[in-house]
Every structure is written in C-alpha cells, then in structure tokens.
Design an enzyme around this catalytic site. Structure first.
Site, mmCIF file in Angstrom:
data_model
loop_
_atom_site.group_PDB
_atom_site.id
_atom_site.type_symbol
_atom_site.label_atom_id
_atom_site.label_comp_id
_atom_site.label_asym_id
_atom_site.label_seq_id
_atom_site.Cartn_x
_atom_site.Cartn_y
_atom_site.Cartn_z
ATOM 1 N N TYR A 21 108.146 -15.153 17.094
ATOM 2 C CA TYR A 21 107.320 -13.982 17.408
ATOM 3 C C TYR A 21 107.711 -13.417 18.769
ATOM 4 O O TYR A 21 107.939 -12.212 18.914
ATOM 5 C CB TYR A 21 105.844 -14.378 17.399
ATOM 6 C CG TYR A 21 104.899 -13.258 17.777
ATOM 7 C CD1 TYR A 21 104.572 -12.269 16.857
ATOM 8 C CD2 TYR A 21 104.334 -13.195 19.050
ATOM 9 C CE1 TYR A 21 103.704 -11.230 17.198
ATOM 10 C CE2 TYR A 21 103.467 -12.166 19.390
ATOM 11 C CZ TYR A 21 103.155 -11.187 18.463
ATOM 12 O OH TYR A 21 102.307 -10.169 18.811
ATOM 13 N N SER A 45 104.139 -7.769 23.456
ATOM 14 C CA SER A 45 103.232 -8.889 23.688
ATOM 15 C C SER A 45 103.350 -9.348 25.122
ATOM 16 O O SER A 45 104.420 -9.223 25.737
ATOM 17 C CB SER A 45 103.587 -10.049 22.747
ATOM 18 O OG SER A 45 102.904 -11.234 23.116
#
Length: 273
Positions: free
Chosen positions: A150, A137
């Site tokens: 996350y 990410s």
C-alpha cells in the site's frame, strides 16, 4: 455572487470520498461522483438532485476513465476540483503476496490515479485553471511491516504527482498531494485484500495487532473541512498532511531519517557524485 465550483471525486461512495462529496454539496458546490458502487450515494442524490451527478467507474480501466472524465466535464461544463481518491489496500508481508495481488494493488492506487490525472489534465488546461488533489497517504514516505505494498503504491503516486505539479503549473493547474492519516473508512475492511499468512510471520502479526489496537480512527467527516479549505486556496501547498496525530508521526519519521543520513554522512561522502 461566487459561482459554484465543479468537483470530480473518485471513490466517492464511501469513506473519505463520501465525506468530501457530502461537504462539497453542503457548501452549495456541484459534484460529479464516481465509484464502482454508487448505491451508498442514493441519499445525497435525493437531497441534491440538481448538484450531484453519479457515474459508475472502475479507475483501473483506462478507457473507461477517459470516457467518464469526458462525461464529468460535460455534466456541468467544467471541472474545478478533482479529487483522485479511489484506493484499495493489500495487507500482508512482502514474501506472502502473489503477483496478482500486487498488480491489483497498483492497478487501482497508482495506475488508476494516473489514468484519472491523464484524462483530466486536458480539460483543466483548456480552461486554464483547476486544482488536482492527489490522495496518497501519510505513510507514503516509507513502508511499514504488512502495509508495504500500500505504501509503495502511494509513494509512487506521490513522486509522480510532484513531477506532474511542475509540468502543469504553466497551464494554471494546481496540484496538491494530500496525505491523510488513518480514518475510520472501509479501506481496512471492504477495501482490503489479505495475503495468505506465512506461519513464520505470526509473531510479528501479533505484535502489530497489539500495536494498532481496536481503534478504527476518527470519522472521515472530520477531514472534510480541511479539504474544503484547501480547495479554496489561491496558492495551495504541494503537500498537505491531514490529521494532527499523523502530522506529528510524519515529523518524527522525517527527523529519524535525517538523523540517520547525518550519522552515515561520512560513508556517503566517500563516493563522488
């Protein structure tokens, strides 16, 4: 005539995984698509019966991952591009999360990706080639309120992937850490678990909601051409940010971090080592 490559894509039924699967098939490539629910790929299976193999997989199950990867490698005789894409999101403040929620987050985003990497490397090493795309990410370089778990799972995968890249390079295997920004995928709906809200954080939740707004982000298909070009590079980068706005934001964050290091350099240098 160039021989079609074989792709193995996890989390292939929705979002970015679906977009990558569709793009590869459109380019005439062969794809082994893995996901827990394969029904969203029915249309692609009908359109590409010779080039698409679908395999049910929960990446958090290490034994299942090994079995499915072996089947994937046997399907077309090799694996050329592996997209380690399956992921989920735990959304909430650090204080709020249960042990079960945190472990579930890491079971998919970190351990699931690790099991896939461990399973595919022997196949790639045996053939002396292959490109492993580790989807992390753009936020893996640092946590942000309510997305800390996350980001932490993706940061762990980012660090592991950098080590992996060094380890497998002598075998002709390339590794790229793919860092996408926010795309309009199911990650924030179907793929999200919400923590039980603590009332003390309600003002921050309101602030974050106002900051993020209602924009779901660009369609995942807009990222697919980047991945297709990346997969075709003879010497791919170790890291690649996917998304123009995300690139700018990561650069800003990196510059702010560098500036903070410099501001406190005098304190850092008081200690040897």
């Amino acid at each position: 005539m160039t021989t079609a490559r074989v792709w193995f894509i996890t989390g292939a039924s929705r979002g970015l995984g679906r977009a990558f699967t569709e793009a590869a098939l459109k380019a005439g490539e062969r794809v082994v698509a893995a996901a827990r629910d394969l029904s969203p790929l029915d249309d692609l299976a009908a359109a590409h019966p010779e080039n698409l193999v679908r395999l049910t997989l929960d990446v958090s199950d290490r034994a299942a991952v090994r079995a499915v990867v072996d089947r994937a490698a046997a399907a077309f005789g090799r694996l050329d591009v592996v997209v380690n894409n399956a992921g989920v999101m735990l959304l909430g403040m650090v204080e709020e999360a249960t042990e079960e929620e945190v472990r579930a987050q890491f079971d998919v985003n970190f351990f699931g990706a690790l099991w896939v990497a461990q399973a595919v490397v022997p196949h790639l090493r045996a053939q002396g080639s292959g490109h492993l795309l580790q989807v992390t990410s753009m936020g893996s370089s640092g946590g942000f309120a309510s997305t800390g778990f996350y980001a932490a799972s993706k940061a762990a995968l980012d660090s592991l992937s950098q080590a992996l890249a060094m380890e497998v390079a002598p075998f002709g295997i390339k590794v790229t850490i793919v860092q996408p920004g926010g795309y309009g995928t199911d990650l924030f709906t179907r793929g999200t678990t919400m923590t039980g809200p603590h009332p003390e954080y309600e003002p921050l939740r309101v602030q974050l909601s106002e900051m993020w707004g209602e924009d779901a982000g660009p369609d995942p298909s807009t990222a697919a051409p980047v991945i297709m070009e990346l997969a075709g590079l003879a010497e791919p980068p170790l890291r690649l940010i996917v998304g123009s706005a995300s690139y700018d934001l990561v650069q800003q964050l990196d510059q702010a971090r560098t500036q903070e290091y410099r501001t406190w350099e005098h304190l850092s240098r008081q200690a040897p080592g």
